[in-house]
Design an enzyme around this catalytic site. Sequence first.
Site, PDB file in Angstrom:
ATOM      1  CG  ASP A  93    -117.836 -74.603  -5.526  1.00  0.00           C
ATOM      2  OD1 ASP A  93    -116.929 -74.403  -6.347  1.00  0.00           O
ATOM      3  OD2 ASP A  93    -119.016 -74.276  -5.736  1.00  0.00           O
ATOM      4  CG  ASP A 269    -122.391 -72.435   0.676  1.00  0.00           C
ATOM      5  OD1 ASP A 269    -122.764 -72.197  -0.496  1.00  0.00           O
ATOM      6  OD2 ASP A 269    -122.234 -73.607   1.093  1.00  0.00           O
ATOM      7  CB  CYS A 307    -132.882 -54.786   9.849  1.00  0.00           C
ATOM      8  SG  CYS A 307    -131.512 -55.342   8.802  1.00  0.00           S
ATOM      9  CB  CYS A 309    -128.867 -54.060   6.565  1.00  0.00           C
ATOM     10  SG  CYS A 309    -130.447 -53.756   5.757  1.00  0.00           S
ATOM     11  CB  CYS A 312    -133.314 -51.773   7.457  1.00  0.00           C
ATOM     12  SG  CYS A 312    -133.965 -53.341   6.812  1.00  0.00           S
ATOM     13  CG  HIS A 338    -132.959 -56.881   4.434  1.00  0.00           C
ATOM     14  ND1 HIS A 338    -133.011 -56.405   5.729  1.00  0.00           N
ATOM     15  CD2 HIS A 338    -133.821 -57.941   4.373  1.00  0.00           C
ATOM     16  CE1 HIS A 338    -133.884 -57.124   6.421  1.00  0.00           C
ATOM     17  NE2 HIS A 338    -134.378 -58.065   5.630  1.00  0.00           N
TER      18      HIS A 338
END
Length: 375
Positions: A93, A269, A307, A309, A312, A338
């Site tokens: 940015d 974002d 999920c 991930c 999980c 997660h």
Amino acid sequence: MNIEYSLIHKEKNTNARLGKLKTNYGTFDTPMFMPVGTKATVKSLTPEELYDAHSGIVLANTYHLWLRPGEDIIKKAGGLHQFMNYRGPILTDSGGFQVFSLAKNKEKDITEEGVHFKSHIDGKSLLLTPEKSIEIQNKLDSDIAMSFDECPPASASYDYLKNSIERTLRWAARGKKVHNNPHQALFGIIQGGAYEDLRKFSAIETVKMNFDGYSIGGVANDGESKDDMYKAIDYSTPYIPEDKVRYLMGVGEPIDIIEGVIRGVDIFDCVLPTRIARHGQAFTRCGKINFHNAKFKEDFTPLEDECDCYTCKNYTKSYIRHLITTDEMLGGRLLSIHNIRFLIKLTEELREAIKEDRILEYRENFLKNYKERHK
């Protein structure tokens, strides 16, 4: 190469679009969510954990890296990719959002030259100009740099916003003039609050400068309503060329991502997934949950059954609650993994829905489930 955006498919019922973004570090599908690595790190996570979450672009903060360790140090290290060991594309940015929050007296501290403010670290007086912001980003060697713009508060009047936009356009032209990194794309930023004529003016004039992509700014300020956010998108996107990527800055609530995609946004974002994780909160298909809640003390099921991930697949709610309530840093790390995967997977599902022209159906089903626990 800078970047190349290709429009693959437009959803027949909405303005949602499926695209591909070609970068120096590979080609990525859009819509996408970008994790935020403010100080050259996504808080508490390694690059390998980001790859596992299917992360594409990561965002880093120009202001913070300018102050510590300094852009020259990062340049000597070989640029941000080498410095932080991230082998994917990076967006920086402009530093504008941070310095405008530090400027005390807007009428005196914001001038045609730039923004005068005091460092949040040691109180030192600093000046950030459009040229300086671009110079820093050139040295950071990110794949995408952002123009330096003013970030007006949500309460700003019409007249203030009009003057601010005109100054931001002049700053954008100054920044573009000094941008000299041939491997780095440069995005322009559209402002204008929730005023249709100001958004149109800002978008048309910014597009005339022919940036590599365009960002819709001023939608994640304190005090801004969701209706104003959606208006800002609706008023901006019609004037952005279809062959250029569209970026909605600072937005990470699942519902807002869905609404943004429906309105034609490509990338998002936000610090939200790691920030709420550090406070013991997690995104789920039924809304956010708080692991300080005693009901999870003996819950030996995964955070979310479906999920994929790391968190999980390996840990229970009971264990995560134990980590959170005993202030163990692993708790925030597991929830960050997660939450980031949750938002990235959300955009993966949105891409499939666009491809099959059923995004309105997807939104309806998501909202029905997401609100279920709050009835």
